[in-house]
Design a protein around this motif. Structure first.
Motif, short mmCIF file in Angstrom:
data_model
loop_
_atom_site.label_atom_id
_atom_site.label_comp_id
_atom_site.label_asym_id
_atom_site.label_seq_id
_atom_site.Cartn_x
_atom_site.Cartn_y
_atom_site.Cartn_z
N LEU A 24 0.35 -1.00 -12.33
CA LEU A 24 -0.48 0.01 -11.66
C LEU A 24 0.35 1.06 -10.92
CD1 LEU A 24 -3.38 -2.20 -10.24
CD2 LEU A 24 -3.30 -0.88 -12.37
N LEU A 25 1.52 0.68 -10.38
CA LEU A 25 2.37 1.66 -9.69
C LEU A 25 2.85 2.74 -10.65
CD1 LEU A 25 4.04 2.70 -7.28
CD2 LEU A 25 5.81 1.06 -7.94
N ASP A 26 3.38 2.32 -11.79
CA ASP A 26 3.87 3.28 -12.78
C ASP A 26 2.75 4.16 -13.31
OD1 ASP A 26 6.41 2.30 -12.47
OD2 ASP A 26 6.38 1.06 -14.29
N ILE A 27 1.59 3.57 -13.53
CA ILE A 27 0.44 4.34 -14.03
C ILE A 27 0.05 5.41 -13.02
CG2 ILE A 27 -2.01 4.21 -14.64
CD1 ILE A 27 -1.38 1.27 -15.58
N ALA A 28 -0.07 5.01 -11.75
CA ALA A 28 -0.48 5.96 -10.71
C ALA A 28 0.54 7.09 -10.56
CB ALA A 28 -0.66 5.24 -9.37
N GLN A 29 1.82 6.75 -10.54
CA GLN A 29 2.85 7.78 -10.37
C GLN A 29 2.93 8.70 -11.58
OE1 GLN A 29 6.39 5.62 -9.18
NE2 GLN A 29 5.81 5.80 -7.03
N ASP A 30 2.76 8.14 -12.77
CA ASP A 30 2.80 8.96 -13.98
C ASP A 30 1.63 9.94 -14.03
OD1 ASP A 30 4.26 9.35 -16.55
OD2 ASP A 30 2.26 8.89 -17.37
N ASN A 31 0.52 9.60 -13.39
CA ASN A 31 -0.66 10.47 -13.38
C ASN A 31 -0.81 11.22 -12.06
OD1 ASN A 31 -2.30 9.98 -16.00
ND2 ASN A 31 -1.52 7.98 -15.39
N GLU A 32 0.28 11.28 -11.29
CA GLU A 32 0.37 12.05 -10.05
C GLU A 32 -0.69 11.68 -9.03
OE1 GLU A 32 0.64 16.20 -11.06
OE2 GLU A 32 2.36 15.86 -12.38
N LEU A 33 -0.99 10.39 -8.95
CA LEU A 33 -1.86 9.89 -7.90
C LEU A 33 -0.99 9.54 -6.70
CD1 LEU A 33 -4.25 7.63 -9.99
CD2 LEU A 33 -4.70 9.90 -9.08
N GLU A 34 -1.58 9.53 -5.53
CA GLU A 34 -0.81 9.35 -4.31
C GLU A 34 -0.54 7.87 -4.04
OE1 GLU A 34 -1.10 10.82 0.29
OE2 GLU A 34 -2.33 11.80 -1.21
N MET A 35 0.50 7.35 -4.70
CA MET A 35 0.97 5.99 -4.47
C MET A 35 2.49 6.06 -4.37
SD MET A 35 0.43 2.44 -6.62
CE MET A 35 -1.34 2.51 -6.65
N GLU A 36 3.02 5.67 -3.21
CA GLU A 36 4.43 5.91 -2.93
C GLU A 36 5.38 5.00 -3.71
OE1 GLU A 36 7.48 6.09 0.88
OE2 GLU A 36 5.36 5.79 1.22
N GLY A 37 5.31 3.71 -3.53
CA GLY A 37 6.25 2.80 -4.20
C GLY A 37 7.66 2.97 -3.66
N ALA A 38 7.84 2.88 -2.34
CA ALA A 38 9.12 3.17 -1.70
C ALA A 38 10.26 2.29 -2.20
CB ALA A 38 8.98 3.03 -0.18
#
Length: 197
Positions: free
Chosen positions: A106-120
C-alpha cells in the motif's frame, strides 16, 4: 633499503614526473619514503602542487563498477484482466480507486499515485508514517497477522484503531481485491531509532 627524501625534494620529484614508484608521506619526519608498502597503488592518495606543477602520490587504478538500483515506490503495472483494486480515502474524504498488481504494498501504491503517505523509513517497518485504517473488518481479517515490529510501530501511530495497519506491510493479494483504506488525519514521524539509548 628505502632512501628517505626531504619533503620539498619529494614534491619536486613528483612534480617533474618521477612517479613510477609508490610513495608514502612519513608524517613524523615530514619526508617521503620511496617504494613504501603502506601506499596502495589502487587507491587515489593526495594531490600535490609545487610551483604550478602537479603530481600524484600513487595512481588510481580502479575498475568502474555499478550496482542495480532498487527504486522505492516502484510498482508493476497490472496486466489486463489481472487487476486488483484498492481504494484510498484521503484526509479530505476523497476516494481514489486504483488498479494494482498482486504483491504491491500500500505504501508504494500510494506514493506512485501521488497520495499523501510519507513512508519516512522507506518501507522498512521502522516508523508509523504509512499508517492506514482498513474500513471493512472482513478485509482486515483476510490480511496476514501483523508482526511484532509492526505492532510496536503502530503503538506510535496517530489515531490508532482496531483495524490499523502499516501500509508498507500490507501486500495486495487476490483476497484483498476491493480493499478500502482510510488515511489518518495526521501522522507522527517517530522512528525506532528515536528510542535507542
Amino acid at each position: 633499503m628505502n632512501p628517505v627524501i626531504p619533503l620539498r625534494t619529494g614534491i619536486r620529484r613528483l612534480a617533474t614526473g618521477a612517479v613510477g614508484q609508490s610513495r608514502a608521506l612519513h608524517t613524523k619526519t615530514g619526508s617521503f619514503r620511496l617504494g613504501s608498502s603502506c601506499v596502495s597503488p589502487r587507491r587515489p592518495i593526495v594531490r600535490l602542487a609545487d610551483k604550478g606543477r602537479i603530481g600524484w602520490l600513487g595512481l588510481a587504478k580502479r575498475k568502474f563498477h555499478t550496482t542495480p538500483t532498487v527504486a522505492h515506490g516502484h510498482i508493476t503495472p497490472p496486466k489486463p484482466g489481472e487487476e486488483l483494486w484498492v481504494t484510498f480515502i484521503d484526509k479530505e474524504g476523497d476516494e481514489h480507486k486504483i488498479a494494482v498488481s498482486e504483491g504491491d504494498n500500500l505504501l508504494d501504491i500510494a506514493q506512485d499515485n501521488e497520495l499523501e503517505m510519507e513512508g519516512a523509513c522507506g518501507g522498512s517497518c521502522a516508523c508509523s508514517t504509512c499508517h492506514v485504517i482498513v474500513t471493512d473488518e472482513a478485509y482486515f481479517d483476510k490480511m496476514d497477522e501483523p508482526s511484532d515490529d509492526e505492532n510496536d510501530m503502530l503503538d506510535l501511530a496517530f489515531g490508532l484503531t482496531e483495524t490499523s495497519r502499516l501500509g508498507c506491510q500490507v501486500k495486495m493479494t487476490k483476497e484483498l481485491d476491493g480493499l478500502k483504506v482510510k488515511l489518518p488525519a495526521m501522522t507522527r514521524n517517530l522512528q525506532a531509532s528515536d528510542f535507542s539509548s
